[in-house]
Design a protein around this motif. Sequence first.
Motif, short mmCIF file in Angstrom:
data_model
loop_
_atom_site.label_atom_id
_atom_site.label_comp_id
_atom_site.label_asym_id
_atom_site.label_seq_id
_atom_site.Cartn_x
_atom_site.Cartn_y
_atom_site.Cartn_z
N HIS A 36 0.81 -1.22 0.00
CA HIS A 36 0.00 0.00 0.00
C HIS A 36 0.84 1.28 0.00
O HIS A 36 0.34 2.36 0.30
N GLN A 37 2.12 1.18 -0.36
CA GLN A 37 2.99 2.34 -0.36
C GLN A 37 2.77 3.21 -1.60
O GLN A 37 2.56 2.70 -2.70
N ARG A 62 -5.97 3.22 5.96
CA ARG A 62 -6.48 3.62 4.67
C ARG A 62 -7.97 3.94 4.78
O ARG A 62 -8.75 3.11 5.21
N PHE A 63 -8.32 5.17 4.43
CA PHE A 63 -9.70 5.64 4.39
C PHE A 63 -10.45 5.49 5.71
O PHE A 63 -11.56 4.96 5.75
N PRO A 64 -9.86 5.97 6.82
CA PRO A 64 -10.57 5.91 8.10
C PRO A 64 -11.85 6.75 8.06
O PRO A 64 -11.92 7.77 7.35
N ALA A 124 -5.74 11.49 2.96
CA ALA A 124 -5.38 11.78 4.35
C ALA A 124 -4.09 11.09 4.77
O ALA A 124 -3.31 11.66 5.54
N THR A 125 -3.84 9.87 4.29
CA THR A 125 -2.68 9.12 4.76
C THR A 125 -1.62 8.90 3.69
O THR A 125 -0.50 8.50 4.01
N GLY A 126 -1.96 9.14 2.43
CA GLY A 126 -1.04 8.91 1.33
C GLY A 126 -0.89 7.45 0.96
O GLY A 126 -0.18 7.11 0.01
N ARG A 127 -1.55 6.55 1.66
CA ARG A 127 -1.48 5.12 1.35
C ARG A 127 -2.29 4.84 0.09
O ARG A 127 -3.22 5.58 -0.24
N VAL A 128 -1.93 3.76 -0.60
CA VAL A 128 -2.53 3.45 -1.90
C VAL A 128 -3.20 2.08 -1.85
O VAL A 128 -2.60 1.11 -1.41
#
Length: 181
Positions: A27-28, A60-62, A112-116
Amino acid sequence: MNRESHLVELVGDDGVHVGQSTVEDAHQAPHGRLHRAFSVLLMDPDGRLLLQQRATVKTRFPLRWANACCGHPAPGVPVPEAAAVRLDEELGITGVPFEQLGVHLYRAVDPATGRVEHEYDHVLLGRVRPDVAMRPDPAEVAQVDWVEADALRSGLVTDPTRYAPWLAGVVALLPDDAGDR
């Protein structure tokens, strides 16, 4: 064990195994690595869908609304088996048989987190009663709600940022007569 250190199966666009990675690595940013996932839809006899609002601690997407549960099978674990385990972990629901609806391939960046999220997402449908016994894990789920499928489809169009970005593609795989069975 931290969920981010669990292994996931990396796949090609055709769903064929090409390797494995940790959840965290898959997820980076900037692109994420395409990996196998699943999304479980739960429907009651009236055609309503169970949604969960993702917990604030999700990487991711909280706090976005999503399908009943989702996750990643470990390499070599059948998708329905992994989905049943995750449904129990997140919502405390057991014994639900699944119908496989298809695959939703998507990529989304969490602002929000930059995770993918870059997932080859197997979509499963389970049928339950609206009074199904649940015990949501507060580390996974902020709250749950039953929603009419048409109201959800409308909300996905009018307020898409309220929902997890995969949800529209997952719901699109529901057959038109899904609530009639």
